[in-house]
Motif scaffolding. Structure first.
Motif, PDB file in Angstrom:
ATOM      1  N   ILE A  53       0.943  -1.210   0.048  1.00 18.70           N
ATOM      2  CA  ILE A  53       0.107   0.075  -0.057  1.00 18.70           C
ATOM      3  C   ILE A  53       0.812   1.253   0.164  1.00 18.70           C
ATOM      4  CG2 ILE A  53      -1.914  -1.082   1.311  1.00 18.70           C
ATOM      5  CD1 ILE A  53      -1.113   0.286   3.728  1.00 18.70           C
ATOM      6  N   SER A  54       0.253   2.240  -0.493  1.00 17.43           N
ATOM      7  CA  SER A  54       0.743   3.572  -0.424  1.00 17.43           C
ATOM      8  C   SER A  54       0.097   4.433   0.478  1.00 17.43           C
ATOM      9  CB  SER A  54       1.097   4.223  -1.766  1.00 17.43           C
ATOM     10  OG  SER A  54       1.347   5.579  -1.585  1.00 17.43           O
ATOM     11  N   VAL A  55       0.723   5.129   1.259  1.00 16.12           N
ATOM     12  CA  VAL A  55       0.149   6.192   2.446  1.00 16.12           C
ATOM     13  C   VAL A  55      -0.124   7.540   1.615  1.00 16.12           C
ATOM     14  CG1 VAL A  55       0.014   7.460   4.417  1.00 16.12           C
ATOM     15  CG2 VAL A  55       0.838   5.011   4.278  1.00 16.12           C
ATOM     16  N   ALA A  56      -1.135   8.306   1.429  1.00 18.98           N
ATOM     17  CA  ALA A  56      -1.393   9.520   0.697  1.00 18.98           C
ATOM     18  C   ALA A  56      -1.910  10.420   2.005  1.00 18.98           C
ATOM     19  CB  ALA A  56      -2.574   9.132  -0.256  1.00 18.98           C
ATOM     20  N   LEU A  57      -1.297  11.890   1.822  1.00 15.02           N
ATOM     21  CA  LEU A  57      -1.738  12.569   2.537  1.00 15.02           C
ATOM     22  C   LEU A  57      -1.693  13.955   1.827  1.00 15.02           C
ATOM     23  CD1 LEU A  57      -2.249  13.713   5.751  1.00 15.02           C
ATOM     24  CD2 LEU A  57       0.252  14.179   5.647  1.00 15.02           C
ATOM     25  N   GLU A  58      -2.664  14.754   1.824  1.00 16.59           N
ATOM     26  CA  GLU A  58      -2.919  15.788   0.987  1.00 16.59           C
ATOM     27  C   GLU A  58      -3.741  16.970   1.634  1.00 16.59           C
ATOM     28  OE1 GLU A  58      -6.085  14.180  -2.116  1.00 16.59           O
ATOM     29  OE2 GLU A  58      -4.794  12.607  -1.224  1.00 16.59           O
ATOM     30  N   TYR A  59      -3.388  18.169   1.422  1.00 18.24           N
ATOM     31  CA  TYR A  59      -3.985  19.421   1.680  1.00 18.24           C
ATOM     32  C   TYR A  59      -4.673  20.126   0.465  1.00 18.24           C
ATOM     33  CZ  TYR A  59      -0.816  19.136   5.660  1.00 18.24           C
ATOM     34  OH  TYR A  59       0.127  18.658   6.706  1.00 18.24           O
ATOM     35  N   GLN A  60      -6.045  20.592   0.820  1.00 16.83           N
ATOM     36  CA  GLN A  60      -6.553  21.551  -0.127  1.00 16.83           C
ATOM     37  C   GLN A  60      -6.137  23.031   0.304  1.00 16.83           C
ATOM     38  OE1 GLN A  60     -10.656  19.786   0.219  1.00 16.83           O
ATOM     39  NE2 GLN A  60     -10.630  19.817  -1.969  1.00 16.83           N
ATOM     40  N   GLY A  64       7.617   1.477   3.885  1.00 15.51           N
ATOM     41  CA  GLY A  64       9.001   0.717   3.788  1.00 15.51           C
ATOM     42  C   GLY A  64      10.107   1.333   3.199  1.00 15.51           C
ATOM     43  N   MET A  65       9.995   2.368   2.275  1.00 17.28           N
ATOM     44  CA  MET A  65      10.972   3.207   1.978  1.00 17.28           C
ATOM     45  C   MET A  65      11.139   4.550   2.310  1.00 17.28           C
ATOM     46  SD  MET A  65       9.852   2.097  -2.268  1.00 17.28           S
ATOM     47  CE  MET A  65      11.637   2.547  -2.932  1.00 17.28           C
ATOM     48  N   ALA A  66      10.628   4.718   3.561  1.00 18.80           N
ATOM     49  CA  ALA A  66      10.859   6.225   4.031  1.00 18.80           C
ATOM     50  C   ALA A  66      11.831   6.137   5.013  1.00 18.80           C
ATOM     51  CB  ALA A  66       9.535   6.556   4.587  1.00 18.80           C
ATOM     52  N   GLU A  67      12.366   7.061   5.466  1.00 25.83           N
ATOM     53  CA  GLU A  67      13.484   7.281   6.320  1.00 25.83           C
ATOM     54  C   GLU A  67      12.900   7.013   7.771  1.00 25.83           C
ATOM     55  OE1 GLU A  67      15.760  11.089   6.611  1.00 25.83           O
ATOM     56  OE2 GLU A  67      14.834  11.675   4.666  1.00 25.83           O
ATOM     57  N   LYS A  68      13.498   6.078   8.549  1.00 21.53           N
ATOM     58  CA  LYS A  68      12.793   5.869   9.691  1.00 21.53           C
ATOM     59  C   LYS A  68      12.649   6.952  10.689  1.00 21.53           C
ATOM     60  CE  LYS A  68      13.852   2.434  13.802  1.00 21.53           C
ATOM     61  NZ  LYS A  68      14.768   1.607  14.450  1.00 21.53           N
ATOM     62  N   GLY A  69      11.181   6.972  11.212  1.00 21.69           N
ATOM     63  CA  GLY A  69      10.986   8.028  12.135  1.00 21.69           C
ATOM     64  C   GLY A  69      10.410   9.400  11.428  1.00 21.69           C
ATOM     65  N   ILE A  70      10.439   9.284  10.085  1.00 26.13           N
ATOM     66  CA  ILE A  70       9.914  10.491   9.303  1.00 26.13           C
ATOM     67  C   ILE A  70       8.486  10.223   8.918  1.00 26.13           C
ATOM     68  CG2 ILE A  70      10.180  12.048   7.590  1.00 26.13           C
ATOM     69  CD1 ILE A  70      12.455  12.042   9.599  1.00 26.13           C
ATOM     70  N   SER A  71       7.521  10.918   9.349  1.00 25.35           N
ATOM     71  CA  SER A  71       6.064  10.818   9.085  1.00 25.35           C
ATOM     72  C   SER A  71       5.734  11.514   7.687  1.00 25.35           C
ATOM     73  CB  SER A  71       5.218  11.355  10.254  1.00 25.35           C
ATOM     74  OG  SER A  71       5.416  12.639   9.949  1.00 25.35           O
ATOM     75  N   ALA A  72       4.708  10.883   7.118  1.00 25.97           N
ATOM     76  CA  ALA A  72       4.037  11.564   5.931  1.00 25.97           C
ATOM     77  C   ALA A  72       3.838  12.911   6.104  1.00 25.97           C
ATOM     78  CB  ALA A  72       2.885  10.625   5.608  1.00 25.97           C
ATOM     79  N   LYS A  73       3.380  13.216   7.144  1.00 26.25           N
ATOM     80  CA  LYS A  73       3.257  14.789   7.317  1.00 26.25           C
ATOM     81  C   LYS A  73       4.502  15.422   7.097  1.00 26.25           C
ATOM     82  CE  LYS A  73       2.712  16.820  11.442  1.00 26.25           C
ATOM     83  NZ  LYS A  73       2.155  16.876  12.726  1.00 26.25           N
ATOM     84  N   GLU A  74       5.525  15.046   7.795  1.00 28.20           N
ATOM     85  CA  GLU A  74       6.867  15.653   7.756  1.00 28.20           C
ATOM     86  C   GLU A  74       7.521  15.665   6.289  1.00 28.20           C
ATOM     87  OE1 GLU A  74       9.108  14.734  11.952  1.00 28.20           O
ATOM     88  OE2 GLU A  74       8.274  13.001  10.839  1.00 28.20           O
ATOM     89  N   TYR A  75       7.219  14.791   5.560  1.00 27.14           N
ATOM     90  CA  TYR A  75       7.644  14.690   4.125  1.00 27.14           C
ATOM     91  C   TYR A  75       7.036  15.722   3.369  1.00 27.14           C
ATOM     92  CZ  TYR A  75      10.623  10.610   4.090  1.00 27.14           C
ATOM     93  OH  TYR A  75      11.763   9.842   4.515  1.00 27.14           O
TER      94      TYR A  75
END
Length: 396
Positions: free
Chosen positions: A179-186, A230-241
């Protein structure tokens, strides 16, 4: 609303897949109950909402039979018409190609689809959750009370964590589920090209995926990221990215520096294709529940609705004694199954490459703009496949 004790077809989930299935089942003579756990159809929004023009979809998926509601919908569902898609590589090179489409108001579009299903004869119950499934008998609980409802066929359009799929064993093996996690802002007050979709790549901003800016009007946009944990830096959240992308990306940052965040949208996207079976003798799954999402870009609305049409028509034929329900599996795969499989292969080829910006820059250099366009709908041109394989071999 008090439902009947039994229906020909029970559809769980009133997103694009479920509402389309319900509409076509009802149009073809089946009695249909369409359930949705949300108190308001389409809310909360869980998708950036880009819909390619029907002509673009048909040109790339030649065998697909598009539902009418994918071709024609009210202007009130349109936030912005677009004509260009732009790819920004990690080193900020730009490739673009022409693609006509619409950034949708998903709440209005989903409500339009559910309304069309109801006008075709389906009964609709909102804020109603399925709590248990035994055979084709379901137990529900919600705003209108608790009920036990029987059906001759169930269509599961209840998303990537589908209860219907799990209850019938119509799921990918755990080791195959991706799965992919999606986070978005309008957002508002942004300096963007209102006719262009922009997709950004780079491991420091969007590991294992891409960031996007989709216009929703002259100075309005949907800004988001889709990443794989699984491909993100350890401890870095989607919001931080996402914040890193909006603040620090050399091209996107200046466009977004004065933005006003109006809404937060989050969801998960299945990106490893469909399970081996999407039908049993009495149950179908469709849309995200069936993994019918193009893994190259996370695009799910067209395949969900194409499969929804097949599901509704097949269910109605099954009720009329004209076919087995399992025929659905063959029918939707004949229309876009190969493209879906190929999109997963392309995504898997890109996985190793996306861990390195140098390799990503090389990959995008060898893929032409037209090749990028066809890859959006599950095509993988031979020269591109060979080039990506060579890059993967070279990194070892």
């Amino acid at each position: 609303m008090i439902p009947e004790a039994s229906y020909d077809v029970l559809v769980v989930g009133a997103g694009p897949a479920g509402s389309t299935a319900a509409m076509y089942a009802a149009e073809n003579g089946a009695s249909v109950l369409l359930l949705d756990k949300k108190k308001e159809i389409g809310s909360p929004i869980q998708c950036a909402g880009f819909l390619p023009d029907a002509s673009e979809v048909q040109a790339l998926l030649h065998e697909a039979r598009l539902p009418d509601t994918l071709k024609t919908y009210p202007e009130s569902c349109v936030l912005q018409r677009t004509d260009t898609q732009r790819i920004i590589t990690p080193n900020c090179n730009i490739k673009e190609f022409a693609v006509r489409g619409t950034v949708l108001d998903r709440l209005r579009y989903d409500q339009f689809l559910a309304e069309q299903a109801a006008r075709a004869g389906a009964e609709l119950m909102v804020k109603t959750r399925v709590t248990k499934i035994e055979g084709t008998t379901v137990e529900t609980s919600g705003a209108f009370g608790k009920y036990t409802i029987k059906a001759k066929a169930i269509i599961g359009a209840d998303g990537p964590n589908s209860l219907v799929a799990k209850s019938k064993g119509l799921v990918l093996k755990p080791e195959s589920r991706e799965i992919s996690v999606a986070l978005e802002y309008q957002v508002r007050n942004v300096d963007i090209d209102p006719s262009c979709l922009e997709m950004y790549f780079g491991k420091d901003f969007v590991p294992g995926g891409y960031a996007w800016i989709f216009p929703e009007g002259q100075d309005r946009a949907n800004v988001g990221i889709g990443i794989r944990s699984g491909m993100a830096e350890k401890g870095i959240s989607a919001k931080e990215y996402l914040h890193r992308f909006m603040l620090d990306h050399p091209l996107a940052g200046p466009k977004l520096k004065n933005c006003i965040i109006m809404n937060i949208i989050a969801g998960i996207i299945p990106v490893n294709g469909a399970p081996e079976k999407t039908a049993t003798e009495n149950t179908l799954i469709v849309g995200d529940a069936a993994g019918q999402v193009f893994a190259t870009n996370g695009g799910g609305i067209p395949p969900a609705m194409i499969a929804g049409k097949v599901a509704g028509e097949t269910a109605a034929e099954f009720i009329a004694g004209k076919c087995k329900l399992e025929e659905y599996d063959h029918r939707w795969r004949a229309q876009f199954g190969k493209a879906l499989e190929t999109s997963v292969q392309a995504r898997q080829l890109m996985d190793g490459i996306m861990r390195s910006d140098t390799l990503m820059n090389a990959a995008f250099k060898l893929i032409s703009s037209e090749q990028m366009k066809v890859m959006q709908c599950g095509k993988l041109p031979g020269p591109v496949k060979l080039g990506l394989q060579a890059l993967n071999r070279g990194k070892k």
